[in-house]
Write a protein that holds these residues in place. Structure first.
Motif, PDB file in Angstrom:
ATOM      1  N   PHE A   5       0.393  -1.478   0.179  1.00 31.85           N
ATOM      2  CA  PHE A   5      -0.108   0.286   0.007  1.00 31.85           C
ATOM      3  C   PHE A   5       0.884   1.313   0.283  1.00 31.85           C
ATOM      4  N   ASP A   6       0.603   2.461  -1.344  1.00 33.01           N
ATOM      5  CA  ASP A   6       1.443   3.657  -1.238  1.00 33.01           C
ATOM      6  C   ASP A   6       0.282   4.449  -0.668  1.00 33.01           C
ATOM      7  N   PRO A   7       1.413   5.024   0.633  1.00 36.55           N
ATOM      8  CA  PRO A   7       0.587   5.976   1.401  1.00 36.55           C
ATOM      9  C   PRO A   7       0.144   7.041   0.732  1.00 36.55           C
ATOM     10  N   THR A   8       1.140   8.099  -0.181  1.00 36.15           N
ATOM     11  CA  THR A   8       1.137   8.612  -0.734  1.00 36.15           C
ATOM     12  C   THR A   8       0.440   8.832  -2.387  1.00 36.15           C
ATOM     13  N   GLU A   9      -0.241   7.621  -2.646  1.00 43.48           N
ATOM     14  CA  GLU A   9      -1.133   7.416  -4.074  1.00 43.48           C
ATOM     15  C   GLU A   9      -2.489   8.148  -3.070  1.00 43.48           C
ATOM     16  N   ILE A  10      -2.946   9.036  -5.284  1.00 42.34           N
ATOM     17  CA  ILE A  10      -4.023   9.407  -4.728  1.00 42.34           C
ATOM     18  C   ILE A  10      -5.349   8.909  -5.503  1.00 42.34           C
ATOM     19  N   GLN A  65      -6.865   9.741  -0.048  1.00 38.75           N
ATOM     20  CA  GLN A  65      -4.614   9.994   0.078  1.00 38.75           C
ATOM     21  C   GLN A  65      -4.873   9.061   1.499  1.00 38.75           C
ATOM     22  N   ASN A  66      -4.063   8.341   1.591  1.00 41.15           N
ATOM     23  CA  ASN A  66      -3.672   8.308   3.011  1.00 41.15           C
ATOM     24  C   ASN A  66      -5.308   7.295   3.637  1.00 41.15           C
ATOM     25  N   ARG A  67      -5.928   6.521   3.079  1.00 41.54           N
ATOM     26  CA  ARG A  67      -6.540   6.534   3.758  1.00 41.54           C
ATOM     27  C   ARG A  67      -7.916   7.276   4.513  1.00 41.54           C
ATOM     28  N   GLN A  68      -7.934   7.961   3.648  1.00 33.57           N
ATOM     29  CA  GLN A  68      -8.692   9.345   4.266  1.00 33.57           C
ATOM     30  C   GLN A  68      -9.795   9.909   2.798  1.00 33.57           C
TER      31      GLN A  68
END
Length: 165
Positions: A5-10, A65-68
């Motif tokens: 999982f990439d946290p910066t991916e939108i 983004q980032n599970r938000q």
């Protein structure tokens, strides 16, 4: 094994929802479940964000983004026109095939066209105004007491001058 999982991916997800109502989580789950979000929580957030559009079907853009999830309301031309008619909110389960026979001013049409301008395919502002007038025609409302197609003909003939923006 799935990729990390990439946290910066939108991720961007578009949904059609009824304003002010908590949609069925079963329709949200396949779209946002794999992204690690709770469909119930996102459904409640969408209902809060669309309170101003109560009872109207509206497009919502979820930017994840980032599970938000960030919720943006992207109104369609028809929902903007129906909102300009200032009709009372209705229960969509009880009242079907409603007739929108109200009257809006040409100035309101210009306002709606300014809001829709970035998403319009038209080259000129007058083309965007004609798109909105076509939407008024399909909804069934009138413009300053006249049929919307009469206004389109006036713009085409040069009798009605549209502002530049």
């Amino acid at each position: 094994m799935p990729p990390k999982f990439d946290p910066t991916e939108i991720k961007i997800v578009h949904l059609r929802v009824v304003g002010g109502e908590v949609g069925a989580t079963s329709s949200l789950a396949p779209k946002i479940g794999p992204l690690g979000l709770s469909p119930k929580k996102v459904g409640d957030d969408i209902a809060k964000a669309t309170v101003a559009w109560k009872g109207l079907r509206i497009t919502v853009k979820l930017t994840i983004q980032n599970r938000q999830a960030k919720i943006d309301v992207v109104p369609t031309a028809s929902s903007l026109v129906i909102r300009a008619l200032k009709e009372p909110p209705r229960d969509r389960k009880k009242q079907k095939n409603i007739l929108h026979n109200g009257n809006i001013t040409m100035e309101q049409v210009y306002e709606i066209a300014r809001e829709m301008r970035p998403r319009s395919m038209s080259r000129y502002f007058s083309g965007t105004v004609k798109e909105i007038l076509g939407t008024c025609q399909s909804i069934g409302c009138s413009i300053d007491g006249a049929a919307p197609h009469d206004k389109i003909d006036e713009i085409n003939d040069g009798e009605l001058e549209c502002p530049d923006e």
